[in-house]
Design a protein around this motif. Structure first.
Motif, short mmCIF file in Angstrom:
data_model
loop_
_atom_site.label_atom_id
_atom_site.label_comp_id
_atom_site.label_asym_id
_atom_site.label_seq_id
_atom_site.Cartn_x
_atom_site.Cartn_y
_atom_site.Cartn_z
N GLY A 180 0.81 -1.21 0.00
CA GLY A 180 0.00 0.00 0.00
C GLY A 180 0.84 1.25 0.00
N ILE A 181 0.37 2.26 0.68
CA ILE A 181 1.04 3.54 0.68
C ILE A 181 2.34 3.51 1.46
N LYS A 182 2.53 2.51 2.28
CA LYS A 182 3.75 2.43 3.07
C LYS A 182 4.99 2.39 2.19
N SER A 183 4.85 1.88 0.98
CA SER A 183 6.00 1.75 0.09
C SER A 183 6.59 3.09 -0.30
N PHE A 184 5.82 4.20 -0.15
CA PHE A 184 6.40 5.49 -0.49
C PHE A 184 6.13 6.55 0.56
N ASN A 185 5.53 6.20 1.68
CA ASN A 185 5.24 7.20 2.69
C ASN A 185 5.96 6.92 4.01
N GLU A 186 6.05 5.68 4.38
CA GLU A 186 6.70 5.34 5.64
C GLU A 186 8.09 4.83 5.34
N VAL A 187 9.07 5.65 5.60
CA VAL A 187 10.44 5.30 5.32
C VAL A 187 11.26 5.48 6.58
N SER A 188 12.41 4.84 6.63
CA SER A 188 13.23 4.91 7.84
C SER A 188 14.69 5.22 7.56
N VAL A 189 15.07 5.35 6.28
CA VAL A 189 16.46 5.60 5.93
C VAL A 189 16.69 7.11 5.87
N LYS A 190 17.48 7.63 6.80
CA LYS A 190 17.76 9.06 6.82
C LYS A 190 18.67 9.43 5.66
N THR A 191 18.48 10.62 5.15
CA THR A 191 19.33 11.08 4.07
C THR A 191 20.76 11.24 4.55
N SER A 192 21.70 10.99 3.68
CA SER A 192 23.12 11.14 4.02
C SER A 192 23.67 12.47 3.50
N GLU A 193 22.79 13.29 2.94
CA GLU A 193 23.24 14.56 2.34
C GLU A 193 23.59 15.60 3.39
N TYR A 194 23.00 15.48 4.58
CA TYR A 194 23.27 16.42 5.66
C TYR A 194 22.75 15.81 6.96
N LYS A 195 23.20 16.39 8.07
CA LYS A 195 22.74 15.94 9.39
C LYS A 195 21.75 16.96 9.93
N ALA A 196 20.61 16.47 10.38
CA ALA A 196 19.56 17.36 10.87
C ALA A 196 19.56 17.44 12.38
N ILE A 197 19.54 18.66 12.89
CA ILE A 197 19.37 18.92 14.32
C ILE A 197 17.90 19.31 14.49
N LEU A 198 17.14 18.48 15.19
CA LEU A 198 15.69 18.65 15.26
C LEU A 198 15.27 19.35 16.55
N ILE A 199 14.51 20.42 16.39
CA ILE A 199 13.96 21.15 17.53
C ILE A 199 12.44 21.19 17.41
N GLY A 200 11.75 20.81 18.46
CA GLY A 200 10.30 20.87 18.50
C GLY A 200 9.85 21.93 19.50
N LEU A 201 8.94 22.78 19.09
CA LEU A 201 8.40 23.81 19.97
C LEU A 201 6.98 23.45 20.39
N THR A 202 6.70 23.64 21.65
CA THR A 202 5.34 23.39 22.15
C THR A 202 5.02 24.41 23.23
N ARG A 203 3.81 24.40 23.69
CA ARG A 203 3.36 25.24 24.80
C ARG A 203 2.32 24.45 25.59
N ASP A 204 2.06 24.88 26.80
CA ASP A 204 0.96 24.27 27.53
C ASP A 204 -0.31 24.41 26.70
N ARG A 205 -1.16 23.40 26.76
CA ARG A 205 -2.31 23.34 25.86
C ARG A 205 -3.19 24.59 25.93
N ALA A 206 -3.51 25.04 27.14
CA ALA A 206 -4.39 26.21 27.26
C ALA A 206 -3.79 27.43 26.59
N GLU A 207 -2.48 27.61 26.77
CA GLU A 207 -1.82 28.76 26.15
C GLU A 207 -1.79 28.63 24.63
N LEU A 208 -1.48 27.43 24.14
CA LEU A 208 -1.44 27.20 22.70
C LEU A 208 -2.81 27.45 22.07
#
Length: 304
Positions: free
Chosen positions: A174-202
């Motif tokens: 199904g769609i997993k063949s082109f949507n769910e992947v696990s091989v990270k690109t080797s072109e660059y290294k990603a530093i991941l930052i996630g921003l959140t807030r308390d739910r009421a404030e958001l």
């Protein structure tokens, strides 16, 4: 190794502000990862960076696509990766900012959007079904064949629904063949930052943002887009804020109900975004209800 910084999170959390600060601090430029901000003429409803914000830090992949044209994640991937590699070659830090999960995946992983294994006869069959019976019937077929895949696709995203059905019929997963992947690109290294807030404030920020959009003229923006030939069936008009105002302009409900729907749908979208981004095990989260830009920059400085 070449590095990029990703600043992700739910709608209205403050991604643009924090991305600008990161770009200013580390000789960076911003590459948008937002499926709505790409479109021209859709400034208010997409919460596109203001002129002042775009002057504060250079933004790429904003305001470049005509909303009447088809645009795919594969096209986004090529544009984004080309821009990222150009910036890296110029010794600048690409700061990826946005909340569209699949677009982010296309940057982080080696996702193949080619038509490998495509069977033209099968594809034509499903295209004919879509033309004669409509998108809804095609979507029902996918719901029966692969309910999980159907949940991840918009009912009007006919191209991808056909690809999923085609993949299932030819023996792929199904769609997993082109949507769910696990091989990270080797072109660059990603530093991941996630921003959140308390739910009421958001949620309060989301509600206030919608009020601001209305005051800025969201209704007139949608009216202008409709005068260009766009309507509720246009992919670009499926975005939250646009589809609800279309309903109002068509007389389906009053303006107060349209505003209520935009706020409700935006809050629901924020929840889905958080669920998506929390799948990234290596994402560093900052709760902006308690932490500020200084905390993020200090953490980032040790990793650039």
């Amino acid at each position: 190794m070449n590095k990029i910084v990703v600043i992700a999170g739910p709608t209205a959390v403050g991604k643009t502000e924090y991305a600008i600060k990161a770009a200013q601090a580390f000789n960076g430029e911003i590459v948008s990862c937002d499926s709505m901000q790409l479109y021209k003429y859709m400034d208010i409803g997409s919460a596109k960076p203001t002129c002042e914000e775009q002057k504060a830090a250079t933004h790429h992949l904003v305001d470049i696509i005509d909303p009447r044209d088809d645009f795919s994640v594969a096209e986004y991937q090529k544009l984004a990766k080309d821009k990222i590699l150009t910036l890296l070659n110029e010794n600048k830090l690409p700061v990826i900012a946005g909340g569209t999960g699949l677009y982010l995946n296309s940057i982080l992983y080696d996702m193949d959007f080619g038509g490998g294994g495509a069977d033209n006869e099968i594809r034509k069959k499903y295209e004919k079904i879509a033309k004669e019976l409509g998108n809804e019937e095609l979507y029902k077929m996918l719901q029966q064949a692969d309910p999980d895949a159907a949940k991840r696709l918009h009912p009007n995203n006919t191209k991808r629904i056909i690809r999923a059905l085609e993949s299932i019929e030819t023996g792929h997963e199904g769609i997993k063949s082109f949507n769910e992947v696990s091989v990270k690109t080797s072109e660059y290294k990603a530093i991941l930052i996630g921003l959140t807030r308390d739910r009421a404030e958001l949620y309060d920020r989301i509600n206030r943002r919608v009020d601001i959009m209305m005051n800025l003229g969201l209704v007139d923006e949608v009216r202008k887009l409709m005068s260009m030939g766009l309507d509720a069936d246009s992919i670009s008009m499926k975005g939250i804020g646009y589809k609800e105002i279309i309903g109002y302009l068509k007389g389906e409900y009053d303006i107060d109900e349209a505003i209520r729907l935009i706020k409700r749908n935006s809050r629901r979208y924020a929840k889905r975004q958080l669920t998506w981004f929390k799948r990234y095990d290596d994402m560093k989260w900052f709760n902006l209800s308690y932490e500020g830009v200084g905390d993020m920059l200090s953490w980032l400085e040790k990793r650039i």
